[in-house]
Design a protein around this motif. Structure first.
Motif, short mmCIF file in Angstrom:
data_model
loop_
_atom_site.label_atom_id
_atom_site.label_comp_id
_atom_site.label_asym_id
_atom_site.label_seq_id
_atom_site.Cartn_x
_atom_site.Cartn_y
_atom_site.Cartn_z
N SER A 1 26.12 8.30 44.31
CA SER A 1 25.31 9.42 43.85
C SER A 1 25.94 10.74 44.25
O SER A 1 26.74 10.83 45.18
CB SER A 1 23.89 9.33 44.44
N ARG A 2 25.55 11.80 43.55
CA ARG A 2 26.02 13.14 43.87
C ARG A 2 25.58 13.54 45.28
O ARG A 2 26.31 14.23 46.00
CB ARG A 2 25.48 14.15 42.85
N ILE A 3 24.38 13.11 45.65
CA ILE A 3 23.87 13.43 46.99
C ILE A 3 24.74 12.79 48.06
O ILE A 3 25.05 13.41 49.08
CB ILE A 3 22.40 12.96 47.12
N GLN A 4 25.14 11.54 47.84
CA GLN A 4 25.99 10.86 48.82
C GLN A 4 27.35 11.54 48.94
O GLN A 4 27.88 11.69 50.04
CB GLN A 4 26.17 9.39 48.41
N VAL A 5 27.90 11.96 47.80
CA VAL A 5 29.20 12.65 47.83
C VAL A 5 29.08 13.97 48.57
O VAL A 5 29.91 14.30 49.45
CB VAL A 5 29.71 12.89 46.39
N PHE A 6 28.05 14.73 48.25
CA PHE A 6 27.85 16.03 48.89
C PHE A 6 27.65 15.87 50.40
O PHE A 6 28.24 16.60 51.20
CB PHE A 6 26.64 16.72 48.27
N THR A 7 26.82 14.90 50.77
CA THR A 7 26.56 14.67 52.20
C THR A 7 27.83 14.27 52.93
O THR A 7 28.11 14.76 54.03
CB THR A 7 25.49 13.58 52.38
N ALA A 8 28.62 13.39 52.32
CA ALA A 8 29.87 12.94 52.96
C ALA A 8 30.83 14.11 53.14
O ALA A 8 31.48 14.24 54.20
CB ALA A 8 30.52 11.85 52.11
N ILE A 9 30.92 14.99 52.15
CA ILE A 9 31.81 16.15 52.26
C ILE A 9 31.39 17.06 53.40
O ILE A 9 32.21 17.51 54.20
CB ILE A 9 31.84 16.93 50.92
N LEU A 10 30.08 17.32 53.50
CA LEU A 10 29.59 18.18 54.57
C LEU A 10 29.80 17.54 55.94
O LEU A 10 30.15 18.23 56.91
CB LEU A 10 28.12 18.49 54.36
N LEU B 1 31.91 7.48 56.26
CA LEU B 1 32.83 7.37 55.13
C LEU B 1 33.06 5.90 54.76
O LEU B 1 33.10 5.55 53.57
CB LEU B 1 34.16 8.04 55.47
N ALA B 2 33.20 5.05 55.76
CA ALA B 2 33.42 3.63 55.50
C ALA B 2 32.20 3.01 54.82
O ALA B 2 32.34 2.25 53.84
CB ALA B 2 33.73 2.90 56.80
N SER B 3 31.00 3.32 55.30
CA SER B 3 29.79 2.74 54.71
C SER B 3 29.60 3.24 53.28
O SER B 3 29.18 2.47 52.41
CB SER B 3 28.57 3.10 55.56
N THR B 4 29.91 4.52 53.03
CA THR B 4 29.80 5.06 51.68
C THR B 4 30.79 4.38 50.74
O THR B 4 30.46 4.04 49.60
CB THR B 4 30.04 6.58 51.69
N ALA B 5 32.01 4.17 51.22
CA ALA B 5 33.03 3.51 50.40
C ALA B 5 32.64 2.06 50.10
O ALA B 5 32.82 1.58 48.97
CB ALA B 5 34.38 3.56 51.13
N ILE B 6 32.11 1.37 51.10
CA ILE B 6 31.69 -0.02 50.89
C ILE B 6 30.55 -0.09 49.89
O ILE B 6 30.52 -0.95 49.00
CB ILE B 6 31.27 -0.66 52.23
N LEU B 7 29.58 0.84 50.03
CA LEU B 7 28.45 0.87 49.10
C LEU B 7 28.93 1.13 47.68
O LEU B 7 28.44 0.53 46.72
CB LEU B 7 27.46 1.95 49.55
N TRP B 8 29.88 2.03 47.55
CA TRP B 8 30.45 2.33 46.23
C TRP B 8 31.17 1.11 45.66
O TRP B 8 31.03 0.78 44.47
CB TRP B 8 31.41 3.51 46.37
N LYS B 9 31.92 0.42 46.50
CA LYS B 9 32.64 -0.76 46.07
C LYS B 9 31.70 -1.86 45.60
O LYS B 9 31.94 -2.52 44.59
CB LYS B 9 33.51 -1.28 47.22
N LEU B 10 30.60 -2.04 46.33
CA LEU B 10 29.67 -3.12 46.02
C LEU B 10 28.77 -2.81 44.82
O LEU B 10 28.45 -3.71 44.04
CB LEU B 10 28.80 -3.43 47.25
N THR B 11 28.35 -1.55 44.68
CA THR B 11 27.41 -1.20 43.62
C THR B 11 28.09 -0.62 42.38
O THR B 11 27.52 -0.63 41.30
CB THR B 11 26.36 -0.18 44.12
N GLY B 12 29.31 -0.11 42.56
CA GLY B 12 30.02 0.48 41.44
C GLY B 12 29.63 1.91 41.13
O GLY B 12 30.19 2.53 40.22
#
Length: 208
Positions: free
Chosen positions: A70-79, A56-67
């Motif tokens: 992806s839907r795949i990242q969101v779906f994977t994180a939820i699962l 979750l932290a790495s996904t949030a950081i990637l989102w913060k840095l790239t703006g």
């Protein structure tokens, strides 16, 4: 929103780091047991508890840095959160192992539904980065759908018949390596159906 460009090494580290850290954590903790409120948790459960917040932290950081995310990242994180929570709550590693099968089954199912509708959902996800004729997208989508089916079935066989250490290694390295090989093997197809930059093919054809 356009994706902000960041250092490729940093991006790869944020995307690939969590699974590698899960692998390392499991190797370090596989022989350990921690007792919390009278319940014993083995190394697999402990590694899962470490992996979920790291992902979750790495996904949030990637989102913060790239703006973008992806839907795949969101779906994977939820699962990961859902099945990770079930794994820890019920103290049962089978939930986390089944998560991998469900992810691949979802991808295969989503691509298959698109194919039945005469569409390539893979193009929807990647078309802006890879200009290619619709015929090529349909072929690639079929191949990827079959690959995801094979990965899901193989994961089920492996986690049900092999040791935890074997599955962790298999899930961390073998499955991503197989998917990478599948993508790389599409190079001739991409070259055959590639389009000039800025050109788009709207033809609905399905070559099968």
């Amino acid at each position: 929103m356009a994706e902000k460009q960041i250092n490729p090494w940093l991006k790869n580290g944020l995307e690939l780091g969590p699974p590698l850290l899960f692998f390392i954590a499991y190797l370090r903790l596989q022989d350990k047991t921690v007792t919390v409120a009278g319940t014993d948790y083995d190394g697999f459960i402990l590694a899962t508890a470490i992996f979920v917040p790291i992902l979750l932290a790495s996904t949030a950081i990637l989102w913060k840095l790239t703006g973008v995310i992806s839907r795949i990242q969101v779906f994977t994180a939820i699962l990961v959160v859902f099945f990770g929570a079930l794994t820890i709550w019920f103290n049962d590693d089978r939930f986390f192992k089944m998560k991998t099968t469900i992810v691949y089954a979802f991808f295969a199912g989503a691509l298959g539904i698109g194919l039945l509708r005469g569409q390539s959902y893979l193009k929807f996800l990647m078309g802006d980065r890879l200009p290619m004729a619709d015929e090529g997208w349909m072929i690639m989508t079929k191949r990827l759908a079959l690959a995801f089916v094979a990965m899901g079935v193989t994961n089920e066989i492996v986690w049900r018949t092999q040791s935890d250490q074997f599955w962790v290694t298999f899930e961390t390295f073998a499955l991503p390596a197989f998917l990478f090989v599948v993508f790389m093997s599409q190079a001739p197809l991409i070259e055959r159906f590639s389009l000039p930059d800025g050109e788009d093919d709207q033809s609905p054809g399905d070559p099968s």
